[in-house]
Design an enzyme around this catalytic site. Structure first.
Site, PDB file in Angstrom:
ATOM      1  N   GLY A   1      -3.853   4.039 -16.146  1.00 56.94           N
ATOM      2  CA  GLY A   1      -5.007   4.308 -17.000  1.00 56.94           C
ATOM      3  C   GLY A   1      -6.125   5.032 -16.243  1.00 56.94           C
ATOM      4  O   GLY A   1      -5.981   5.360 -15.062  1.00 56.94           O
TER       5      GLY A   1
ATOM      6  N   LYS B   1      10.144  11.215  -8.929  1.00 65.58           N
ATOM      7  CA  LYS B   1       8.848  10.609  -9.255  1.00 65.58           C
ATOM      8  C   LYS B   1       8.350   9.781  -8.084  1.00 65.58           C
ATOM      9  O   LYS B   1       8.964   8.796  -7.689  1.00 65.58           O
ATOM     10  CB  LYS B   1       8.952   9.744 -10.508  1.00 65.58           C
ATOM     11  CG  LYS B   1       7.594   9.201 -10.941  1.00 65.58           C
ATOM     12  CD  LYS B   1       7.619   8.757 -12.373  1.00 65.58           C
ATOM     13  CE  LYS B   1       6.279   8.194 -12.801  1.00 65.58           C
ATOM     14  NZ  LYS B   1       6.333   7.713 -14.180  1.00 65.58           N
TER      15      LYS B   1
ATOM     16  N   CYS C   1       9.063   2.439  -8.954  1.00 65.87           N
ATOM     17  CA  CYS C   1       8.730   1.296  -9.797  1.00 65.87           C
ATOM     18  C   CYS C   1       8.319   0.118  -8.914  1.00 65.87           C
ATOM     19  O   CYS C   1       9.121  -0.364  -8.123  1.00 65.87           O
ATOM     20  CB  CYS C   1       9.888   0.877 -10.686  1.00 65.87           C
ATOM     21  SG  CYS C   1       9.445  -0.563 -11.680  1.00 65.87           S
TER      22      CYS C   1
END
Ligand SMILES: Cc1cc2nc3c(=O)[nH]c(=O)nc-3n(C[C@H](O)[C@H](O)[C@H](O)COP(=O)(O)OP(=O)(O)OC[C@H]3O[C@@H](n4cnc5c(N)ncnc54)[C@H](O)[C@@H]3O)c2cc1C
Ligand SMILES: Cc1cc2nc3c(=O)[nH]c(=O)nc-3n(C[C@H](O)[C@H](O)[C@H](O)COP(=O)(O)O)c2cc1C
Ligand code: FES
Lengths: 317, 257
Positions: free
Chosen positions: A213, A161, A126
């Site tokens: 995106g 992750k 993060c």
């Protein structure tokens, strides 16, 4: 369409990505969310977090920056208030876990290990928190250290992750594998920034944020390919997936399953649409096991290897 | 059952009503009709993220939702450029609107409620006013605009009660002046942040209650991504709440602007 990820049965290899799907309730008002292969929930921390101040979003060319900063109710409230409802949906729940210290990661994962979640996704990527977060993921040594520690705290399948904000993704993936991870997922967002020329201020209150995106898809695809070549544990790919064709590309590059994030934000019906199209693609190709796609990339190098192999076979015969 | 849907809505009409300001009527499914204070999340042609736009009315007969769009940048211009017959993808209805039932009950029981709007912030108030009128009641408004060319909604508001229009001046000045003769029980407000802050102050000073619609940049619009938060509450108990789901309408003193 069925597939298995670290021993967990998925009805299809498409998973809702952490942080873009909340705990599923909102999207379940629009469609039955049990169509997903699995759901990775909003990043959880040991204690509740309010996250960063607004503005938390900026639009970019074919993408967006966010700086939410892990706003979440904490693991206990998640287990008590959200998980019973979500687990009753009958699809695997992946708990995305973050922390600002090793002890926090360890304790959060311990508490989740006695709950009905199917898998842990260790978020060491993060970019929006001042302490911890991505700093656990930026060197192979730290990836190894935190993975090893958390591995010892849980019997649940452990997926790590990874952050793309490193110079060598293969090294990071290998470090996670060496430390006992059952899978790696990638990529998290790429650190970026946006400026409002009128005010000369950053658009995000946090100044920097994470880019996601379609803008990041080529980078993500490259990194998934590199990671998949480096490790023998499953790789779960994501970054800009908007169509079934995008998903297929990630699987060809080596991903056993894929996650869909920002597409949920721009088009709330992305999940059912991509899952349907993916099913149609498999039918069209006459593939029943999506595993057949995984790592099927054809490069000159791969073709040459195949040729050598075929020749050897014919020599033997 | 009334529910949120993601639909391709057909534009029924489009008309410029003030400088850089367009009113559009869109066909939305009847079970997804917006209520006052709720918004639509519209995919502007060519833009990546959707744009939140308040409903400024709903016509039961034709099933048309009305919006008023002020050109603020690329996305809003793309929406105001849509013409009759065009289709546009949108989510409707979204968010928690004004509690009209209790507002109408209060007005019916003789309580005084004012509408306070600044600029394009008048748009959702038109919807609130028309639903008060539909209940055969009246509501007074105070609206302010930068200049004559930006004025919107005065005729509609005038059909629902008295209207005070400030052009170039502050709405809140007109309100404080009016309060010398009568203080309202509550206020419904929407407008730029400085105006909302001034209204919070007035309300706090005089014990006036009410609601306001706030704006924040949005992603999903449905409550899942947590990018649209505002700060509510005071002291250690403050929270980040979602404008798209917990709002956009909040109690007037609830949000730290
Ligand atoms: C609940 C709600 C109701 C609204 N109702 C109306 C309305 O009825 N009529 C109207 O004209 N406008 C309304 N707005 C503001 C409108 O959403 C913005 O003007 C619009 O998004 C600007 O987009 P743009 O591309 O034209 O501008 P740009 O400045 O180019 O936009 C860049 C980005 O910032 C976001 N953004 C910029 N300004 C705002 C803003 N004020 N609020 C939220 N996001 C913003 C955009 O969505 C976009 O993602 C409302 C906003 C909210 C949150
Ligand atoms: C608003 C937002 C919030 C996110 N929150 C999290 C999070 O809490 N934990 C996490 O591991 N990833 C988080 N991510 C990253 C996504 O899960 C995903 O890795 C990334 O966005 C790339 O995929 P995409 O392009 O499909 O969105 C978040 C992304 C966005 C856009
Ligand atoms: S815009 Fe996604 S939570 Fe509000």
């Amino acid at each position: 369409m069925r597939t298995k990820l670290c021993g967990v049965e998925l009805k299809n290899p498409l998973i809702a990505a952490s942080g873009t799907f909340g705990f599923g309730r909102e999207y379940d008002e629009l469609y039955d969310i049990s169509c997903w292969g699995a759901i990775s929930v909003k990043g959880l921390t040991l204690r509740p977090r309010r996250g960063n101040p607004p503005g938390r979003i900026a639009e970019t060319a074919s993408g967006m920056l966010n700086s939410v900063g892990l706003q979440n109710p904490g693991v206990d409230a998640f287990i008590r208030d959200e998980l019973p409802w979500l687990a009753a949906k009958g699809i695997p729940v992946i708990a995305n876990v973050a922390g600002s210290s090793e002890e926090e990661y360890a304790e959060a994962v311990r508490r989740l290990s006695d709950s009905p979640v199917a898998m842990i996704e260790l978020n060491i990527s993060c970019p929006n928190v001042r302490q911890g977060g991505v700093s656990f993921g930026t060197s192979p040594e730290r990836v190894y250290g935190i993975t090893r520690l958390v591995r010892a705290c849980t019997g649940l399948p452990l997926m790590v992750k990874l952050t793309p904000n490193v110079s060598d993704i293969a090294e990071a993936a290998t470090a996670a594998e060496d430390a006992g991870a059952d899978a790696v997922s990638l990529i998290n967002t790429i650190i970026g920034m946006a400026i409002d020329t009128g005010t000369r201020r950053p658009v995000l209150a946090n100044v920097t944020g994470g880019l996601s995106g379609p803008a990041i898809k080529p980078v993500a695809l490259r990194m998934v390919w590199q990671a998949a070549r480096a490790v023998s544990i499953p790789v779960v790919g994501m970054g800009g997936i908007t169509t079934a064709d995008d998903a297929v590309q990630f699987m060809i590059a080596g991903a056993c399953a894929v996650m869909i994030g920002t597409a949920n934000i721009t088009d709330p019906m992305s999940g059912p649409r991509i899952i349907d199209d993916f099913r149609r693609y498999l039918e069209g190709e006459g593939i029943s096991d999506p595993g057949a796609l995984v790592g099927s990339l054809r490069t000159d190098e791969a073709d040459a290897r195949r040729e050598v192999f075929e020749n050897r076979k014919s020599d033997v015969l | 059952m009334r529910r949120t849907v993601d639909v391709d809505a057909t534009i029924l009409s489009s008309r410029v009503i003030a400088r850089g300001t367009t009113e559009l009527a869109l066909a939305v499914p009847r079970n997804a009709a917006p209520r006052p204070g709720q918004f639509l999340h519209i995919r502007a042609p060519g833009e990546f993220l959707r744009r939140p736009i308040s409903a400024s009315g709903y016509d039961e007969e034709t099933g048309a939702a009305r919006i008023i769009v002020r050109d603020a940048g690329r996305g809003s211009r793309a929406i105001s450029g849509l013409g009759a017959g065009d289709r546009v993808r949108l989510l409707t209805p979204l968010g928690r609107g004004f509690p009209m039932e209790s507002i109408i009950r209060d007005i019916a029981s003789g309580k005084k409620i004012w509408l306070a709007g600044g600029g394009i912030g008048a748009a959702p108030l038109l919807f609130a006013a028309s639903s008060v009128r539909a209940a055969d009641l009246a509501i007074d408004s105070f609206v302010g605009f930068r200049d004559e060319e930006s004025v919107i909604g005065v005729r509609e508001l005038g059909e629902c009660g008295s209207v005070s229009v400030s052009v170039g001046g502050l709405v809140t000045d007109a309100m404080t002046r009016a309060m010398e003769s009568a203080v309202p029980d509550s206020i419904l407000a929407c407008g730029p942040v400085p105006m909302l802050r001034a209204i919070q102050k007035i309300c706090a000073g005089r014990g006036i209650r009410g609601f306001m619609s706030v704006e924040e940049r949005m992603g999903c619009g449905v409550g899942a991504c947590l990018v649209c938060v505002c700060r509510t509450g005071t002291g250690d108990g403050w929270e980040h709440r979602r404008v798209c789901r917990d709002g956009p309408v909040f109690g007037i003193s609830e949000v730290a602007l």
